[in-house]
Design a protein around this motif. Structure first.
Motif, PDB file in Angstrom:
ATOM      1  N   UNK A  24       0.832  -1.208   0.000  1.00  0.00           N
ATOM      2  CA  UNK A  24       0.000   0.000   0.000  1.00  0.00           C
ATOM      3  C   UNK A  24       0.867   1.257   0.000  1.00  0.00           C
ATOM      4  N   UNK A  25       1.996   1.213   0.676  1.00  0.00           N
ATOM      5  CA  UNK A  25       2.901   2.359   0.657  1.00  0.00           C
ATOM      6  C   UNK A  25       3.457   2.602  -0.738  1.00  0.00           C
ATOM      7  N   UNK A  26       3.882   1.540  -1.408  1.00  0.00           N
ATOM      8  CA  UNK A  26       4.411   1.687  -2.771  1.00  0.00           C
ATOM      9  C   UNK A  26       3.328   2.182  -3.726  1.00  0.00           C
ATOM     10  N   UNK A  27       2.136   1.623  -3.603  1.00  0.00           N
ATOM     11  CA  UNK A  27       1.051   2.045  -4.480  1.00  0.00           C
ATOM     12  C   UNK A  27       0.701   3.510  -4.233  1.00  0.00           C
ATOM     13  N   UNK A  32       0.624   8.986  -6.133  1.00  0.00           N
ATOM     14  CA  UNK A  32       0.944  10.389  -5.860  1.00  0.00           C
ATOM     15  C   UNK A  32       1.804  10.964  -6.976  1.00  0.00           C
ATOM     16  N   UNK A  33       2.700  10.148  -7.524  1.00  0.00           N
ATOM     17  CA  UNK A  33       3.593  10.611  -8.580  1.00  0.00           C
ATOM     18  C   UNK A  33       2.857  10.835  -9.908  1.00  0.00           C
ATOM     19  N   UNK A  34       1.666  10.280 -10.051  1.00  0.00           N
ATOM     20  CA  UNK A  34       0.948  10.374 -11.321  1.00  0.00           C
ATOM     21  C   UNK A  34       0.205  11.685 -11.496  1.00  0.00           C
ATOM     22  N   UNK A 116      -6.034  11.492 -13.448  1.00  0.00           N
ATOM     23  CA  UNK A 116      -4.688  11.061 -13.850  1.00  0.00           C
ATOM     24  C   UNK A 116      -4.300   9.775 -13.132  1.00  0.00           C
ATOM     25  N   UNK A 117      -4.597   9.713 -11.836  1.00  0.00           N
ATOM     26  CA  UNK A 117      -4.268   8.499 -11.073  1.00  0.00           C
ATOM     27  C   UNK A 117      -5.098   7.311 -11.543  1.00  0.00           C
ATOM     28  N   UNK A 118      -6.379   7.535 -11.827  1.00  0.00           N
ATOM     29  CA  UNK A 118      -7.256   6.470 -12.327  1.00  0.00           C
ATOM     30  C   UNK A 118      -6.762   5.951 -13.670  1.00  0.00           C
ATOM     31  N   UNK A 119      -6.415   6.865 -14.570  1.00  0.00           N
ATOM     32  CA  UNK A 119      -5.916   6.460 -15.891  1.00  0.00           C
ATOM     33  C   UNK A 119      -4.639   5.643 -15.769  1.00  0.00           C
TER      34      UNK A 119
END
Length: 150
Positions: A24-27, A32-34, A116-119
């Protein structure tokens, strides 16, 4: 006779908890980066999301909801207002108070970030997982949702 196989760390509750927490941390970092989060602090982000979900609030109500001192939340709100993300209007119930709400520009920015995150996540699922793996992921979703119910 071959030695008995030890269960992997992931097959025990503590191992699963560790794997899920790391995942979950990596995801969260990848999501966040997207989308451009600007230079918002976690407290600023939490205040914006609280205003979005709960509606207009005073600085002291936001501070209580986020477990912060009102003075600290005041600094958070000042930065958000300076950035054009929140606006204040007199509280109709108590003119001495100011009700804070999101600006239209902030709502649009939040919406674009979510899109953006969803895409990105949709593309990764489609590109990295076979249809069978996508079905496995879909089957696991009810279990994951159960973990977050309070």
């Amino acid at each position: 006779m071959p030695p008995a196989r030890q269960p992997s760390a992931s097959s025990t509750a503590p191992g699963l908890a560790q794997d899920l927490r790391a995942f979950s941390g990596k995801l969260r970092r990848r999501l966040r980066a997207q989308a451009d989060a600007g230079d918002l602090t976690p407290s600023q982000t939490a205040a914006l999301l609280r205003l979005e979900s709960d509606g207009p609030a005073t600085t002291s109500a936001l501070a209580r909801a986020e477990g912060m001192r009102p003075q600290s939340m005041g600094a958070v709100v000042s930065a958000l207002a300076a950035g054009g993300l929140v606006t204040g209007t007199p509280d109709p119930a108590d003119g001495r108070q100011t009700l804070l709400s999101l600006t239209d520009a902030c709502r649009e920015w939040l919406s674009l970030g979510r899109a953006a995150r969803q895409d990105w996540l949709s593309r990764i699922i489609e590109d990295q997982l076979s249809p069978q793996e996508q079905a496995q992921l879909a089957a696991a979703m009810p279990l994951l949702r159960r973990l977050t119910r309070e």
